[in-house]
Every structure is written in structure tokens, then in C-alpha cells.
Design an enzyme around this catalytic site. Structure first.
Site, PDB file in Angstrom:
ATOM      1  N   HIS A  64     -15.877  -2.910  -0.572  1.00 55.47           N
ATOM      2  CA  HIS A  64     -15.437  -2.596   0.616  1.00 55.47           C
ATOM      3  C   HIS A  64     -15.843  -1.203   1.035  1.00 55.47           C
ATOM      4  O   HIS A  64     -16.457  -0.353   0.309  1.00 55.47           O
ATOM      5  CB  HIS A  64     -13.762  -2.626   0.681  1.00 55.47           C
ATOM      6  CG  HIS A  64     -13.245  -1.682  -0.394  1.00 55.47           C
ATOM      7  ND1 HIS A  64     -13.470  -1.658  -1.749  1.00 55.47           N
ATOM      8  CD2 HIS A  64     -12.496  -0.465   0.024  1.00 55.47           C
ATOM      9  CE1 HIS A  64     -12.793  -0.752  -2.274  1.00 55.47           C
ATOM     10  NE2 HIS A  64     -12.067  -0.210  -1.161  1.00 55.47           N
ATOM     11  N   HIS A 118     -14.347   1.919   1.569  1.00 59.34           N
ATOM     12  CA  HIS A 118     -13.754   3.271   1.538  1.00 59.34           C
ATOM     13  C   HIS A 118     -14.806   3.930   0.635  1.00 59.34           C
ATOM     14  O   HIS A 118     -15.816   3.377   0.109  1.00 59.34           O
ATOM     15  CB  HIS A 118     -12.677   3.028   0.617  1.00 59.34           C
ATOM     16  CG  HIS A 118     -11.269   2.507   1.237  1.00 59.34           C
ATOM     17  ND1 HIS A 118     -10.556   1.934   0.783  1.00 59.34           N
ATOM     18  CD2 HIS A 118     -11.192   2.774   2.383  1.00 59.34           C
ATOM     19  CE1 HIS A 118      -9.371   1.589   1.834  1.00 59.34           C
ATOM     20  NE2 HIS A 118      -9.779   2.368   2.898  1.00 59.34           N
ATOM     21  N   ASP A 121     -15.007   6.143  -2.104  1.00 58.61           N
ATOM     22  CA  ASP A 121     -15.172   5.969  -3.332  1.00 58.61           C
ATOM     23  C   ASP A 121     -15.948   4.763  -3.899  1.00 58.61           C
ATOM     24  O   ASP A 121     -16.445   4.625  -4.891  1.00 58.61           O
ATOM     25  CB  ASP A 121     -13.994   6.063  -4.041  1.00 58.61           C
ATOM     26  CG  ASP A 121     -12.733   5.053  -3.691  1.00 58.61           C
ATOM     27  OD1 ASP A 121     -12.667   4.756  -2.624  1.00 58.61           O
ATOM     28  OD2 ASP A 121     -12.087   4.622  -4.474  1.00 58.61           O
ATOM     29  N   HIS A 122     -16.323   3.827  -2.785  1.00 55.29           N
ATOM     30  CA  HIS A 122     -17.099   2.734  -3.317  1.00 55.29           C
ATOM     31  C   HIS A 122     -18.266   2.596  -2.468  1.00 55.29           C
ATOM     32  O   HIS A 122     -19.154   1.574  -2.734  1.00 55.29           O
ATOM     33  CB  HIS A 122     -16.164   1.255  -3.079  1.00 55.29           C
ATOM     34  CG  HIS A 122     -14.907   1.202  -3.772  1.00 55.29           C
ATOM     35  ND1 HIS A 122     -14.758   0.615  -4.946  1.00 55.29           N
ATOM     36  CD2 HIS A 122     -13.743   2.075  -3.649  1.00 55.29           C
ATOM     37  CE1 HIS A 122     -13.746   0.933  -5.436  1.00 55.29           C
ATOM     38  NE2 HIS A 122     -12.778   1.772  -4.416  1.00 55.29           N
ATOM     39  N   HIS A 124      -6.587  -5.924   0.280  1.00 55.09           N
ATOM     40  CA  HIS A 124      -6.545  -4.420   0.347  1.00 55.09           C
ATOM     41  C   HIS A 124      -6.648  -4.058   2.002  1.00 55.09           C
ATOM     42  O   HIS A 124      -6.543  -4.799   2.888  1.00 55.09           O
ATOM     43  CB  HIS A 124      -7.840  -4.108   0.177  1.00 55.09           C
ATOM     44  CG  HIS A 124      -8.204  -2.473  -0.434  1.00 55.09           C
ATOM     45  ND1 HIS A 124      -7.147  -1.803  -1.452  1.00 55.09           N
ATOM     46  CD2 HIS A 124      -9.123  -1.416  -0.152  1.00 55.09           C
ATOM     47  CE1 HIS A 124      -7.490  -0.379  -1.389  1.00 55.09           C
ATOM     48  NE2 HIS A 124      -8.634  -0.050  -0.867  1.00 55.09           N
ATOM     49  N   ASP A 178     -10.293  -2.777  -5.979  1.00 52.08           N
ATOM     50  CA  ASP A 178      -9.508  -2.606  -4.776  1.00 52.08           C
ATOM     51  C   ASP A 178      -8.979  -3.543  -4.184  1.00 52.08           C
ATOM     52  O   ASP A 178      -9.279  -4.379  -3.077  1.00 52.08           O
ATOM     53  CB  ASP A 178     -10.067  -1.594  -3.895  1.00 52.08           C
ATOM     54  CG  ASP A 178     -10.233  -0.084  -4.475  1.00 52.08           C
ATOM     55  OD1 ASP A 178     -10.595  -0.119  -5.615  1.00 52.08           O
ATOM     56  OD2 ASP A 178     -10.395   0.724  -3.743  1.00 52.08           O
ATOM     57  N   HIS A 216     -11.320   2.580 -12.438  1.00 55.18           N
ATOM     58  CA  HIS A 216     -10.902   3.183 -11.140  1.00 55.18           C
ATOM     59  C   HIS A 216      -9.392   3.744 -11.113  1.00 55.18           C
ATOM     60  O   HIS A 216      -8.419   3.417 -10.859  1.00 55.18           O
ATOM     61  CB  HIS A 216     -10.775   1.888 -10.339  1.00 55.18           C
ATOM     62  CG  HIS A 216     -10.664   2.129  -8.923  1.00 55.18           C
ATOM     63  ND1 HIS A 216      -9.304   2.409  -8.156  1.00 55.18           N
ATOM     64  CD2 HIS A 216     -11.534   2.630  -7.648  1.00 55.18           C
ATOM     65  CE1 HIS A 216      -9.466   2.634  -6.848  1.00 55.18           C
ATOM     66  NE2 HIS A 216     -10.699   2.798  -6.520  1.00 55.18           N
TER      67      HIS A 216
END
Ligand code: ZN
Length: 301
Positions: free
Chosen positions: A63, A65, A67-68, A141, A204, A262
Site C-alpha cells: 500500500h 503509506h 513507510d512501505h 487498512h 498493514d 513493523h
């Protein structure tokens, strides 16, 4: 070096810490490399872990976000700088195409490499190779997220004792494997099923059908456990899992090696994730991931 292993590049959730980079995971699967969720700093973590962009064949993003996915810009430019000679395919939620476009073309560079965009918008298989089928499953999510699963096709293991008993040797062994029968002896008589290995990457999400479907029967499950069990209400609110929830999924799915990652920066003691996973009744192999760690897939049963 193991032919099938996970190279952990980063293990932090929202905020990196002194010891944890943003996410990043390389799965080595025979000759292939699949990079999952490259967060910020992935390019440098690859260098530290001894992973080159030449090792990559696929990039899977769960996804959009940061941090990914913020590492996509750097990794994609490096793929082009190093002129990787083979095709690389990127999978990511189609609803985030505009984010992928921005990251792919974040700054000026010379595009030299065939990067194939293969966005995901439904559950099911994404790619089939001789070594695996790659599947996606929708997660739960705040932004659309998909988890990924690799399933190796089942094979057959020849049984030398049975072959000898039927007098099958030399080129006849290959013949019965190809043709399924030889002189009235069926292949099943002289071999057994060699179950294909399974790997899943679940990042997530709160608990949902997709989580269970991805985890089912996995040799290795890499799964987020952002929170500890006492913060389950926060986990549900923000669309995440706790250590106990992740471990119960792994227990019920018959996972052989559970890799938790994570982690929220709010927790000081990583061992508490292990204690809570064990308290939840998970008895298989368990790794509370650290940056730059290598985790081999379990041996075949
Ligand atoms: Zn995250």
C-alpha cells in the site's frame, strides 16, 4: 547462501528509529529476488545487506503509506543507473497509481530499464513462473492494501526403493516421470507428493479474511505486529495487528516459521513481542525481525 531466504532490510513502522529502518524485505526464491515494501532508506539498507539491484526481478508494494513505498524513488533510479539487464515487474494497488507515477518519476534521471507496471485491483493470481504462483489478497487498512503469497507447485519425489523393486532405472526414471506410467507401473507407485513451499507477506491490516487466506499453510509468514496486545484497541482503530493476533493467525494457519515485524517505536523491548506470540499459543519457529537479519525458509518436510 540459502536458495530461499528472507533478507530483512527494515522493521520499523511509521517512524524509523536508531536501530530500525523503515520497511524493506527481499525474498530470495531460487534465482529470483522479490523486494517487498521498500520504505525510505531501502537503497542503503540493500547495500548494507549485500543486495544489489541486479538481484531484483519483482517489486511488490502492499500500500501507499510512506513507510512501505517512499523507497521506490531511490530503488527505481538505482535500477536504471546500474542498467539492470533483465525486466523487473512492479505490483501495487491500482488505486495508488498516481503515487506510483510520482515515485517512479520523482526527479530527473535517464530511464534505461524495462520496468513493467502490473497493478493489482482484485484477489487472485498475478503471475505464474515455473517456481511459483504469486497471488494477492485484499487487506483491511485505511488506504487500500493487498498482501502477497507465493505458492510453489507441488512436485513428486522419486522413491529409490520402490523404483528398484519395479526394476526401473537409468533413462526409465525420466520416462515414468514424463509419461506418468511405465510398463503398467503408475508414477504414484514409485513416488510421493513433494509439497510445494508457501510464503506470505501480510503488511498493514487489521484481522480480515485476506489475512487468514494468505497465511494458510505457509512455510514462512512475514506479518506485521505493530502493537502489543494491551494496545489492541489502537491496533483496530489504525488498521493494524498485535503480536497476539498475528501469532493466533499463524497458529491456526499451521505456519511453520513466523516472522514478526513493523514495530511501533513506542515499545522498548522487542522480546515482549515474542512472549506475547508464545502466550497466544504459537509453537512453530519464531523470529522477531531485526534489520539486516537473514532468515532461511524452513527445510522441506
Ligand atoms: Zn506501515
Amino acid at each position: 547462501m540459502s536458495a530461499r531466504e528472507l533478507v530483512v532490510l527494515g522493521t520499523a513502522s511509521q517512524v524509523p528509529t536508531r536501530h530500525r529502518n523503515h520497511n524493506g524485505y527481499l525474498l530470495r526464491w531460487d534465482g529470483e529476488g522479490i523486494l517487498f515494501d521498500p520504505g525510505e532508506g531501502t537503497q542503503r539498507q540493500m547495500l548494507r545487506a549485500g543486495v544489489a539491484v541486479h538481484d531484483l526481478n519483482r517489486i511488490c508494494v502492499t500500500h501507499f503509506h510512506g513507510d512501505h513505498s517512499l523507497g521506490l524513488a531511490g530503488v527505481i533510479q538505482r535500477i536504471n543507473l546500474d542498467k539492470v539487464p533483465h525486466e523487473i515487474t512492479a505490483h501495487y494497488p491500482r488505486s495508488g497509481q498516481r503515487f506510483f507515477d510520482r515515485l517512479r518519476y520523482a526527479t530527473a534521471y535517464r530511464e534505461t530499464v524495462a520496468l513493467t507496471e502490473a497493478p493489482v485491483d482484485t484477489d487472485g493470481p498475478l503471475a505464474r513462473t515455473p517456481g511459483y504462483t504469486l497471488e494477492a489478497r485484499k487487506l483491511s487498512h485505511p488506504v487500500e492494501a493487498y498482501g502477497y503469497r507465493l505458492v510453489e507447485p507441488d512436485g513428486r519425489r522419486m522413491l529409490p526403493g520402490r523404483l528398484a523393486a519395479h526394476g526401473i532405472k537409468g533413462p526409465d526414471v525420466g520416462r515414468i516421470q514424463r509419461e506418468g506410467t511405465l510398463g503398467g507401473v503408475p508414477l504414484e507407485e514409485v513416488s510421493e507428493v513433494r509439497r510445494g513451499q508457501r510464503f506470505a507477506f501480510v503488511m498493514d491490516t487489521r484481522l480480515c479474511d485476506g489475512v487468514y487466506a494468505l497465511a494458510e499453510g505457509c512455510d514462512m509468514l512475514v506479518i506485521e505486529s505493530t502493537f502489543l496486545d494491551e494496545d489492541e484497541a489502537l491496533a483496530v482503530d489504525f488498521g493494524h495487528l498485535t503480536a497476539g493476533q498475528a501469532a493466533r493467525v499463524a497458529r491456526d494457519a499451521g505456519v511453520r516459521h513466523l516472522v514478526l515485524t513493523h514495530f511501533s517505536q513506542r515499545y522498548a523491548d522487542p522480546e515482549e513481542f515474542e512472549r506475547q506470540a508464545r502466550a497466544a499459543g504459537y509453537e512453530g519457529e519464531l523470529t522477531v525481525a531485526r534489520d539486516l537479519q537473514r532468515v532461511a525458509l524452513p527445510k522441506r518436510r
